[in-house]
Design a protein around this motif. Sequence first.
Motif, PDB file in Angstrom:
ATOM      1  N   ARG A  24       0.827  -1.214   0.000  1.00 13.26           N
ATOM      2  CA  ARG A  24       0.000   0.000   0.000  1.00 13.26           C
ATOM      3  C   ARG A  24       0.856   1.257   0.000  1.00 13.26           C
ATOM      4  N   GLU A 324      -4.176  -5.741  -3.823  1.00 11.59           N
ATOM      5  CA  GLU A 324      -4.167  -4.429  -3.176  1.00 11.59           C
ATOM      6  C   GLU A 324      -4.335  -3.306  -4.192  1.00 11.59           C
ATOM      7  N   TRP A 328      -7.778  -0.596  -4.213  1.00 13.74           N
ATOM      8  CA  TRP A 328      -7.521   0.791  -3.827  1.00 13.74           C
ATOM      9  C   TRP A 328      -8.751   1.662  -4.088  1.00 13.74           C
TER      10      TRP A 328
END
Length: 348
Positions: A24, A324, A328
């Motif tokens: 992230r 991931e 988002w």
Amino acid sequence: MPAWYEPYLDGGYIPIPVLRYGIRRELQVRINEITYNNVEDSLRDKLDFVRQLRERPIAINTDDANKQHYEVSTEFIQMCLGPRMKYSCCLFPTGKESLAEAEEKMLALYVERAGLRPGMKILDLGCGWGSLSLYLAEKFPTSSITSLSNSRTQKIFIDEQARQKGFKNLTVVTGDVKDYDDFKPGSFDRVLSIEMFEHMKNYAFLLRKVSKWLADEGKLFVHIFCHKAQPYDYKDGDGWMTDYFFTGGTMPSSDLFLYFQDDLAIEQHWAVNGKHYAQTCEEWLKLQLAHRKQAEPHLEKTYGKGEVTRWYNRWIVFYLACAELFAWDNGNEWYVGHYLFSKKQVAK
């Protein structure tokens, strides 16, 4: 040069929650790079990117892409994917579907959006392990299905699956789209391409080639992953993903194909929220983690005896990174685009 953290990734020493946190942070770096303070700069750089694509080869680093994904042991990939072997985004309308159900739902959506009908001549361009080709051969027995793949192992797998299922309407051709030119003009009523254009560069040249293969009323359906606003390349020096899984790749923007309508015109354009792809990758990850012991001999066949642990962990990080990315901003930053092109008619 490998980053300082790679030995820890390769050795499997970093817990998955920590990996997610690190991913992230890297995604935020990317967001910062492609976020503009004003629309003028954003559009200027996008148009410059379009100009560069028109001047580049149709594709680069195709051998790297093959080695990184498509010449990997089929048995290993089978352990991670659903029963249809769909190595691309699946569809989870309620979020409660199984991976098998989600594969079927996305494949059915292609049929609807591409306007497929019995008796059509269909090309699956960049066919992967044949999920779409085999599905169409099953659902449209009166249609003629041709699959184009540049992977030897994929052709072997698809041919065997077709033999086992008794399909007589599916032909698999091995070739690289950038220089393959054996199809006669007007050969196909529909061309479908699922997550292949991200490995391409010169879309003008590619779409011109496809337009020649299409019949006069023919159409092209494309499924890609994309960013909501800004296209970019995966370039040398970008880091881990570029080095090991997406060398020479392109992240298109959702609107990128609007700039390449010289030979084909966009008829329809849809967005599929990135949460569907995030859940797809999470399901693949669960399957890999559940089959570690079974996976090891197949990874050894691809990468060598001393590389099993390294590549087992790299595939974990790959699935995590993709999950991931598409999760988002609740699936609204990176997602899947569907496009239907129709062939432009030449004035007589």
